[in-house]
Design an enzyme around this catalytic site. Structure first.
Site, short mmCIF file in Angstrom:
data_model
loop_
_atom_site.label_atom_id
_atom_site.label_comp_id
_atom_site.label_asym_id
_atom_site.label_seq_id
_atom_site.Cartn_x
_atom_site.Cartn_y
_atom_site.Cartn_z
N ALA A 48 5.51 -1.32 -13.55
CA ALA A 48 5.87 0.23 -14.07
C ALA A 48 4.80 0.62 -15.09
CB ALA A 48 6.98 0.49 -14.35
N GLU A 49 4.55 -0.17 -16.59
CA GLU A 49 3.54 0.35 -17.37
C GLU A 49 2.29 0.09 -16.94
OE1 GLU A 49 6.11 -2.11 -21.33
OE2 GLU A 49 5.45 -3.53 -19.35
N LYS A 132 6.14 -1.31 1.53
CA LYS A 132 4.86 -2.05 0.41
C LYS A 132 5.00 -3.23 -0.16
CE LYS A 132 1.87 -1.29 -3.32
NZ LYS A 132 1.71 -2.50 -4.44
N GLU A 190 -0.06 -9.03 3.70
CA GLU A 190 0.39 -9.13 2.89
C GLU A 190 0.99 -10.76 3.29
OE1 GLU A 190 0.51 -8.22 -1.98
OE2 GLU A 190 -0.47 -7.19 0.48
N LYS A 306 -0.33 5.97 5.14
CA LYS A 306 -1.70 6.36 5.23
C LYS A 306 -1.88 7.44 5.76
CE LYS A 306 -2.39 1.46 5.22
NZ LYS A 306 -2.24 0.53 5.27
N CYS A 456 1.13 -17.47 -41.04
CA CYS A 456 0.23 -18.27 -42.62
C CYS A 456 0.75 -17.28 -43.74
CB CYS A 456 -1.23 -17.97 -41.60
SG CYS A 456 -2.00 -15.86 -41.84
#
EC number: 6.5.1.2
Length: 829
Positions: A48-49, A132, A190, A306, A456
């Protein structure tokens, strides 16, 4: 005044320079995520991001078409093929798909297809809708019915040869059945793992003491991309065929017919693929699949639509990285509830302090999640870049109800001990979305974000953003190369492929040499000697051996390393040779390798065009720092409705002696809305006049504007350059590196496209193609399509009814051709 970061600024409010900056930054960020996802099977953000980044990039390109295709992410599909495998060039590129999330976007997609094709709403238009699959894309090439090559997607143009591994997958036939199998038949599909098989694999991994896979997609990708086919054979990979690549002949004229042909050939196809003739039917199938999702037994993350007819697909063609005739309709993110047990801070390569929530493990979408991103300091506090609340706590979620005594105003932040809602969108790094306030412990306290680097001890600051006049959302360590966490990350970046590209120096060697004190800054790599390098590597190996012995409950033995001197010495000599081979480097790679915030590959190339060498660049940045603008000058352009152009008009009027800047005619083209914004910010006319006079005294000098006003560099990058070179230890590190290497200016690559750099104008009626098709074809061949004719126009394509543009072409001496001539040129290209 509200802040406007480049990510937060609405695209419709961007200037061309701001758009170029945002486009460059987004493109570089997306390309890096593509590399991690496709090349390393190790994504660090959710789907999603990632989709949000892509959609913002596409929105910028839609408003500023000249930026389309200029960044790596605009045209890239995956990631470069790994060097571990032989390369396979795809005869037909393996492209990605555009994404949609809302149902209205599907309606818009269908309408867009109809407009492009010139089809009225009354004319039938069919689509296929199929699940998908969340797996790894694969191309199978059959010749004479026999499987000859199997390749991964790679970067869409070149993939990895995984033929030996694919031959071990039972569902993929070695020979195709049937009399109508094309002589050359490329099948796209796939590779995936079922949920049951994934659980069994992880059980075996755990039993053997090996790391567990995060999800089925990563397990499938890791299994397919093994150097040992025996490992692939031991993993029950599966396959769905859904598209075609190169075909010597076509067994069908439609996508639905192709799926039927694949089934006849003996290839596995998804039984939930359906032909739809309306948007309503497409959406109904989407909802049905979403409902069945949990029962499928394998991961899917949406539905793909499609255009069914191949002839129409060919007319629609492609745009950048995706076909116009297909779209992925994604499912919403998955979610769960758990508890934050701790908040930890990781230090990134450029010193960013990145907060991570350690969670009580919870299963989200079939994946056990124990970490979640908290993004930045503001996100933990529960505010956005403008200071607005982004969370208010929830009153109902899966049966949790808010008590009447809970104050919603106290629920915007995230605290250790909080019960939180975790969202995941098909990937390994979820995010904390909200807090269940009813379950907040009474002793939970607001999280205090550290102001010193945990690695650090150096100061960690939020830099001043010169474009917005506000603080950046990210807090950064100022330690630079003295910071252990940052130092190693910077060195890894320095040796990476797109930087110095020093072969052989992976993370292990960098960590070994850094911990041994041999390499703490880039110049140290070029000072390495054989004996100290060998000693550090041997010591590291012995230490790891001792650690393994202790972990196994054995006493480490003090013994010398086995005599593999010849192999070991050869490997070390190869490392040193790889370093020596990089003593001359293109200037843009040198700049990019420094890891300066906001300086990606595209910006590094722009800087390399501006300056002949590093000393000139450093002097230019020093000069820019000496005449940088003051806060009043910056603030004036960051007000709502007031941008750089209006600021310049206000400054010009004040400089000309205008006393009332809001008087009619005092400032050119100053709207009533802008006047209201100025009064709201400065109180009255005198306050405005005083602010503009202060800004006038704080105007930047030419050296600053030389960089900041350049559309390829911009103000934010200029500020980052000033910040970097203002640190003495960074200057010392660069100067030390320049004593070891020599930079050279890179040449300009020759244009590959047929009409590259040419401007084409279409006028009149086009009879054999729509205007959209003509524009798309011209742009695909490298041309810029304009709506008007000028002396800079190279070619005018004129159809019947051409009017003023044809006269303009004759006036400017521009070549004019017919539609038929244009199509002949395209055919020959």
């Amino acid at each position: 005044m509200p802040a406007q970061t480049s990510r937060a600024r609405p695209v419709e409010e961007m200037t061309a320079a701001q758009a170029r900056e945002a486009h460059e930054s987004l493109s570089a960020e997306i390309a890096e995520h593509d590399r991690r996802y496709h090349g390393e099977d190790a994504p660090i953000i959710s789907d999603a991001e990632y989709d949000a980044l892509r959609r913002r990039l596409e929105a910028i390109e839609e408003r500023f078409p000249e930026l389309a295709g200029t960044g790596a992410a605009s045209v890239s599909v995956g990631a470069k093929a790994s060097d571990k495998f032989a390369k396979v060039r795809h005869a037909v590129p393996m492209l990605s798909l555009g994404n949609a999330f809302a149902e209205e976007e599907i309606t818009e997609f269908v309408e867009r297809v109809r407009r492009f094709l010139g089809l009225p709403a009354s004319e039938p238009l069919a689509f296929t809708a199929e699940p998908k699959i969340d797996g790894l894309s694969l191309s199978l090439r059959y010749e004479g019915g026999r499987l000859v090559t199997a390749a991964t997607r790679g970067d869409g143009e070149v993939g990895e040869d995984v033929t030996a591994n694919v031959r071990t997958i039972r569902e993929i036939p070695h020979e195709l059945a049937g009399d109508d199998v094309p002589e050359i038949c490329e099948v796209r599909g796939e590779v995936y793992l079922s949920h049951a098989d994934f659980a069994a694999i992880n059980a075996r991994q755990e039993e053997a003491g090996r790391p567990l896979f995060a999800n089925p997609r990563n397990a499938a990708a890791g299994s397919l991309r093994q150097l040992d086919p025996g490992i692939t054979a031991s993993r029950p990979l599966r396959f769905f065929a859904y598209a075609a690549g190169e075909m010597s002949s076509w067994p069908a004229e439609t996508q639905s017919g192709l799926i039927g042909a694949f089934r006849r050939f003996g290839l596995p196809v998804n039984p939930r693929t359906k032909r739809c003739t309306s948007v309503a039917e497409m959406l109904a199938h989407y909802r049905a699949i979403e409902t069945e999702r949990a029962e499928l037994g394998y991961d899917i993350d949406g539905v793909v639509y499609k255009v069914d007819e191949f002839a129409l697909q060919r007319r629609l063609g492609f745009v950048a990285r995706a076909p116009r005739w297909a779209l992925a309709h994604k499912f919403p993110a998955q979610r769960a509830v758990t508890v934050i047990e701790a908040i930890e801070i990781n230090v990134g390569r450029t010193g960013s302090l990145n907060p991570l929530a350690r969670l009580k493990p919870v299963t989200v979408g079939g994946v056990v999640v124990s970490n979640a991103t908290l993004h930045n300091e503001d996100y933990i506090r529960g505010i956005d870049a403008d200071g607005n609340t982004i969370r208010s706590g929830i009153n109902i979620w899966d049966g949790f109800r808010l008590r009447e005594d809970v104050d919603l105003r106290q629920g915007s932040d995230v605290r250790v001990g909080d019960t939180v809602v975790v969202l995941r969108a098909g990937d390994v790094i979820p995010k904390v979305a909200d807090v269940v306030l009813e379950r907040r412990p009474a002793d939970a306290v607001p999280y205090a974000f550290p102001e010193t680097c945990p690695a650090c001890g150096s100061h960690a600051v939020r830099a001043y953003n010169p474009r917005t006049g506000k603080l950046d959302s990210v807090r950064r360590c100022t330690g630079g190369l003295i910071c252990p966490a940052q130092g190693q990350e910077r060195l890894r970046h320095f040796v990476s492929r797109n930087a110095f590209d020093i072969e052989g120096f992976g993370e292990t060697y960098i960590a070994t040499l850094f911990e041994a004190g041999l390499v703490r800054q880039p110049a140290d790599l070029f000072r390495l000697d054989f004996e100290p390098l060998k000693a550090a590597i041997v010591a590291r190996r012995q230490a790891l051996s001792a650690e393994r012995a202790l972990a196994a409950g054995k006493t480490p033995e003090a013994k010398k390393a086995k005599p593999k001197a010849n192999e070991e010495d050869k490997a070390i000599h190869n490392l040193l040779a790889a370093v020596e081979a990089r003593r001359t480097i293109p200037l843009n790679r040198f700049i990019f390798a420094l890891g300066i915030e906001q300086v990606g590959e595209a910006t590094a190339k722009a800087l390399a065009k501006h300056f002949p060498d590093m000393p000139a660049l450093m002097e230019g940045v020093r000069a820019a720092a000496a005449c940088r603008p003051g806060p009043d000058w910056i603030e004036l352009a960051s007000l709502p409705r007031v941008g750089p152009t209006t600021r310049e008009r206000l400054l010009a009027a004040a400089e000309a002696g205008e006393t009332d800047l809001l008087a009619d005619g005092a400032v050119t083209r100053l709207t009533s809305a802008q006047k209201e914004a100025l009064l709201a910010a400065y109180g009255d006319r005198d306050g405005l006049r005083n602010a503009v006079e202060r800004a006038l005294r704080q105007k930047p000098g030419d050296a600053y504007r030389h960089l900041a006003d350049d559309s390829e560099i911009g103000a934010v990058t200029t500020a980052s350059l000033i910040e970097f070179f203002s640190e003495a230890h960074n200057v010392e590190a660069v100067e030390a590196l320049l004593r070891e290497v020599r930079t050279e200016r890179a040449g300009t690559p020759a244009a590959a496209a047929v009409f590259s750099g040419q401007t084409v104008v279409f006028t009149g009626s086009l009879e054999r193609m729509t205007r959209s098709e003509a524009k798309a074809t011209a742009e695909r061949l490298g041309a810029k399509v304009s709506g008007s004719v000028s002396a800079k126009t190279d070619l005018v394509v004129a159809g019947p009814g051409a009017g003023s543009k044809l006269k303009d072409a004759e006036k400017h001496g521009v070549r004019v051709i017919s539609e038929a001539e244009w199509l002949a040129m395209v055919e020959a290209a």
